[in-house]
Design an enzyme around this catalytic site. Sequence first.
Site, short mmCIF file in Angstrom:
data_model
loop_
_atom_site.label_atom_id
_atom_site.label_comp_id
_atom_site.label_asym_id
_atom_site.label_seq_id
_atom_site.Cartn_x
_atom_site.Cartn_y
_atom_site.Cartn_z
CE LYS A 1 3.62 5.66 4.26
NZ LYS A 1 3.52 5.41 5.71
CE1 TYR B 1 18.86 -18.82 -14.54
CE2 TYR B 1 17.17 -17.19 -14.00
CZ TYR B 1 18.36 -17.53 -14.64
OH TYR B 1 19.03 -16.59 -15.35
C1 LIG Z 1 2.14 5.17 5.90
C2 LIG Z 1 1.40 5.78 7.04
C3 LIG Z 1 0.04 6.07 6.93
C4 LIG Z 1 -0.82 5.58 5.77
O1 LIG Z 1 -1.17 4.25 6.04
P1 LIG Z 1 -2.18 3.42 5.10
O2 LIG Z 1 -2.39 2.15 5.85
O3 LIG Z 1 -1.47 3.22 3.80
O4 LIG Z 1 -3.41 4.23 4.96
C5 LIG Z 1 -0.56 6.77 7.96
N1 LIG Z 1 0.13 7.14 9.07
C6 LIG Z 1 1.43 6.84 9.23
C7 LIG Z 1 2.13 7.25 10.46
C8 LIG Z 1 2.11 6.14 8.24
O5 LIG Z 1 3.41 5.83 8.40
#
Ligand SMILES: *Cc1c(COP(=O)(O)O)cnc(C)c1O
Length: 364
Positions: free
Chosen positions: A43, A260
């Site tokens: 994702k 800044y």
């Molecule tokens: C993003 C996500 C994962 C992956 O999690 P990691 O900690 O990056 O391995 C797995 N399951 C769900 C439901 C997620 O939203």
Amino acid sequence: MAAQQDDPSPRRPWVEIDLGALCDNYALIADAAPGASVAAVVKCDGYGLGASEISRTLAERSRASEFFVAYAREGVELREALRDVATDASIYVFNGPHEETIEAFDTAALTPVLNSLQQARLWARSTSNRPAAVHIDTGMNRLGAPISEAEAIAKIAGGRVELVMSHLACSDDPAHAMNETQRERFEAVAALFPNARRSLSASAGALMDPRYHYDLVRLGVALYGASPFNHDDERLKSVASLRAPVIQTRRLRAGETVGYGATFAAPRDMETATIAYGYGDGAPRSASNSADFDIAGARAPIVGRVSMDLITIDVSAIETPVRVGDVATFFGAQPRIFDAAAACGTIPYELLTGLGARVDRRYL
Ligand SMILES: *Cc1c(COP(=O)(O)O)cnc(C)c1O
């Protein structure tokens, strides 16, 4: 890489992505959870590193055949990216189907994760006879159907549910009591879907004891070389190295300030370097006066505020004089991404997914 040579302004930040290390991390988890299939979570554009390149590599070299994304749209793009390398790959969509996206599930052969009775109804009504997954919330209270809806979902869509999953809220701390509470609830509710495979764990759970592994682990951040725990895990190989070129150097007199708000005043005469990387590229502004870069194997602390395009670092301790064009590393083999994130008060997930569009992705 070819496009790189045509780039009229090559002096900008880039992230090197070590695809061999990516596959090594995949193999590490496959060994750690030998009874489970290892699905790759890609994702958010593969945690900022490029979902298409990452997925194709894992399909070709590691024979990964199951992938998770958050949105149907990401799934459609992934299906296209995998077209000639893994035609049969399963692509699960965490956020599930909606009226506007349901057609895409059919045309791109995506597997929805049903997160409510409502989504189960929508899926049951659709003409598709494709399989689905179901996410039951066992205590995180974020996404997923409440346990109280599980029976009704099993009645409506149970025959098509091939995977039942839940998600741990506290797996960054394997000793946390919440893990076992969720696991017990998961056992009970998964029994309503006797023909479905079971999945409880993301990266952290996959590295925990085998009772958490079930049939499938959903591997995200560990693939990308970052620890899912509240401490670093040296078994994971660094995958992403954020590098940025020095574009100017300066000699400061004691008492002069940087950036800044003049938040840093030189305690003595010192040498600084200005590098092409800033919050516009995903550097956390909280790195101001707190995180370090590595330059030529030595630590170079950030001085002053992170600005949109630029960061200034103290290079007084670097032995060979730092020059324009030298390269500084924000995270990579050194500093480890876990430490860089900690210095900014955040986690590796945020550093990776925050990588901006100006950061060139270079695959090794
Ligand atoms: C993003 C996500 C994962 C992956 O999690 P990691 O900690 O990056 O391995 C797995 N399951 C769900 C439901 C997620 O939203």
